[in-house]
Enzyme design. Structure first.
Site, mmCIF file in Angstrom:
data_model
loop_
_atom_site.group_PDB
_atom_site.id
_atom_site.type_symbol
_atom_site.label_atom_id
_atom_site.label_comp_id
_atom_site.label_asym_id
_atom_site.label_seq_id
_atom_site.Cartn_x
_atom_site.Cartn_y
_atom_site.Cartn_z
ATOM 1 N N ASP A 1 0.821 -1.209 0.000
ATOM 2 C CA ASP A 1 0.000 0.000 0.000
ATOM 3 C C ASP A 1 0.858 1.263 0.000
ATOM 4 O O ASP A 1 0.467 2.288 -0.560
ATOM 5 C CB ASP A 1 -0.934 -0.005 1.209
ATOM 6 C CG ASP A 1 -2.144 -0.913 0.997
ATOM 7 O OD1 ASP A 1 -2.267 -1.475 -0.111
ATOM 8 O OD2 ASP A 1 -2.942 -1.066 1.933
ATOM 9 N N GLY A 2 2.037 1.217 0.636
ATOM 10 C CA GLY A 2 2.928 2.372 0.633
ATOM 11 C C GLY A 2 3.371 2.728 -0.777
ATOM 12 O O GLY A 2 3.399 3.907 -1.163
ATOM 13 N N LYS B 1 2.527 6.203 -3.044
ATOM 14 C CA LYS B 1 3.525 6.998 -3.759
ATOM 15 C C LYS B 1 3.152 7.135 -5.231
ATOM 16 O O LYS B 1 3.292 8.209 -5.825
ATOM 17 C CB LYS B 1 4.906 6.354 -3.618
ATOM 18 C CG LYS B 1 5.482 6.443 -2.215
ATOM 19 C CD LYS B 1 6.820 5.717 -2.122
ATOM 20 C CE LYS B 1 7.356 5.741 -0.697
ATOM 21 N NZ LYS B 1 8.628 4.968 -0.578
ATOM 22 N N ASN C 1 -4.861 8.528 1.799
ATOM 23 C CA ASN C 1 -5.174 7.832 3.046
ATOM 24 C C ASN C 1 -5.541 8.800 4.173
ATOM 25 O O ASN C 1 -6.670 8.793 4.662
ATOM 26 C CB ASN C 1 -3.979 6.993 3.501
ATOM 27 C CG ASN C 1 -4.126 5.523 3.162
ATOM 28 O OD1 ASN C 1 -5.081 5.128 2.495
ATOM 29 N ND2 ASN C 1 -3.188 4.722 3.605
ATOM 30 N N THR D 1 -8.708 2.101 7.156
ATOM 31 C CA THR D 1 -8.152 0.826 7.621
ATOM 32 C C THR D 1 -6.639 0.909 7.825
ATOM 33 O O THR D 1 -5.975 -0.121 7.963
ATOM 34 C CB THR D 1 -8.474 -0.294 6.598
ATOM 35 O OG1 THR D 1 -8.121 0.155 5.282
ATOM 36 C CG2 THR D 1 -9.945 -0.651 6.634
ATOM 37 N N ALA D 2 -6.092 2.128 7.854
ATOM 38 C CA ALA D 2 -4.650 2.313 8.033
ATOM 39 C C ALA D 2 -4.360 2.883 9.428
ATOM 40 O O ALA D 2 -4.801 2.337 10.433
ATOM 41 C CB ALA D 2 -4.106 3.212 6.913
ATOM 42 N N SER E 1 -5.484 5.393 11.093
ATOM 43 C CA SER E 1 -6.681 5.732 11.865
ATOM 44 C C SER E 1 -7.213 4.516 12.623
ATOM 45 O O SER E 1 -7.543 4.596 13.811
ATOM 46 C CB SER E 1 -7.762 6.295 10.932
ATOM 47 O OG SER E 1 -8.967 6.518 11.625
ATOM 48 N N LEU E 2 -7.286 3.380 11.939
ATOM 49 C CA LEU E 2 -7.810 2.161 12.564
ATOM 50 C C LEU E 2 -6.951 1.739 13.747
ATOM 51 O O LEU E 2 -7.470 1.314 14.781
ATOM 52 C CB LEU E 2 -7.871 1.038 11.528
ATOM 53 C CG LEU E 2 -8.429 -0.305 12.006
ATOM 54 C CD1 LEU E 2 -9.885 -0.177 12.435
ATOM 55 C CD2 LEU E 2 -8.285 -1.361 10.924
ATOM 56 N N ALA F 1 -3.550 8.978 21.067
ATOM 57 C CA ALA F 1 -3.252 9.004 22.503
ATOM 58 C C ALA F 1 -3.778 10.271 23.167
ATOM 59 O O ALA F 1 -3.006 11.063 23.720
ATOM 60 C CB ALA F 1 -1.746 8.863 22.737
#
Length: 294
Positions: A77-78, A82, A150, A191-192, A194-195, A215
């Site tokens: 996915d990275g 790009k 994303n 699903t990245a 944030s999840l 956090a």
């Protein structure tokens, strides 16, 4: 009827040799269909060094100087992110071949490459349009591309202290987050990062963004979902007098007092999907739902 000659631009992972072995299958399949192939210069040099391509390889391009009917991203996915940043507003559909790990965007397995490319060359595929988040500043402009497929993450830098992020939506004050950061995510990015911080999974095509604290100091703070027509304004205070803005993982330092404005970008990214592919099937598989047989 004569089949139209298609043009493909290839991008790929340039770090792990074993993840590029599938490129030979891709190139041979495209050659069989008479396609015109261009390869990103950095990726081409990597493939040549690994002896996956020879000197006689197809066209090589630098930067964003390419035109194509389709882009193929070879990696995880990275790598897909790009490639999407390089495609930008060109409106070229992107096919993600997953030679990485999880792969929500790059979801074509290496053993499915040939059948998938055959289908594309015979016009048997679907296109999904994915929204991006555009980031603007009222201080120093961001150096890199200012759109995220994303997520955009506002994060603390060089200190153990939290940062304060004053957040307004469409001119209305929402909350001042006391946290390590704040993630503004598209449905694609839900699903990245944030999840992993407790954000919701959002089905692609849903016209929303989500805000998820990293956090947070207060346990009462929860993620919030809002329309992607919203304009999000952020003002950050930090003891170190600077902070990070990460756009799809590409971080830039910003000075304290920089006002950030986030909104839906004026263009989308087009993602190639196999005909009949179902999102919820992919979600179950990638999230391993039902894998625990206790």
């Amino acid at each position: 009827m004569e089949q139209r000659k298609l043009r493909f631009a290839l991008f790929g992972n340039t770090y792990q040799t074993e993840k590029s072995a599938s490129i030979q299958l891709v190139l041979s399949c495209l050659e069989r269909h008479g396609a015109e192939v261009s390869i990103d210069a950095e990726y081409y040099q990597f493939l040549k060094d690994c002896q996956y391509v020879g000197e006689q390889a197809s066209h090589v391009f630098q930067g964003n100087a390419f035109e194509a009917d389709f882009v193929i991203s070879m990696g995880g996915d990275g790598t897909f992110l790009k490639a999407a940043s390089r495609v930008g507003h060109k409106n070229i559909p992107i096919l993600g071949v997953n030679v990485g790990r999880l792969g929500f965007l790059a979801d074509i397995r290496p053993d499915d490459i040939e059948s998938c490319l055959d289908a594309i060359c015979h016009d048997d595929y679907a296109i999904e349009s994915r929204a991006l988040i555009q980031v603007d500043t009222d201080g120093e402009p961001l150096e890199g591309i200012n759109c995220a497929l994303n997520d955009v993450a506002i994060l603390k830098r060089d200190t153990a202290s939290m940062i304060s992020i004053r957040t307004s939506i469409n001119g209305q004050y929402l909350h001042t987050y006391q946290a390590d950061g704040l993630i503004v995510s598209t449905p694609t990015g839900s699903t990245a990062y944030s999840l992993s911080n407790g954000g919701p999974i959002i089905v692609p095509g849903t016209k929303v963004f989500s805000l998820t604290a990293v956090a947070p100091h207060s346990l009462n703070v929860r993620p919030i979902v809002l329309s992607d027509s919203s304009v999000i304004e952020l003002e950050v205070e930090s003891r170190s007098h600077n902070f990070l803005v990460a756009i799809d993982g590409r971080s830039e330092k910003c000075k304290e007092g920089t006002r950030l404005t986030l909104r839906r970008a004026p263009y989308d990214i087009q993602v190639v999907k196999r005909s009949g592919q179902r999102y919820f099937n992919t979600l179950r598989e990638k999230m391993m739902w039902g894998a625990d047989k206790r």
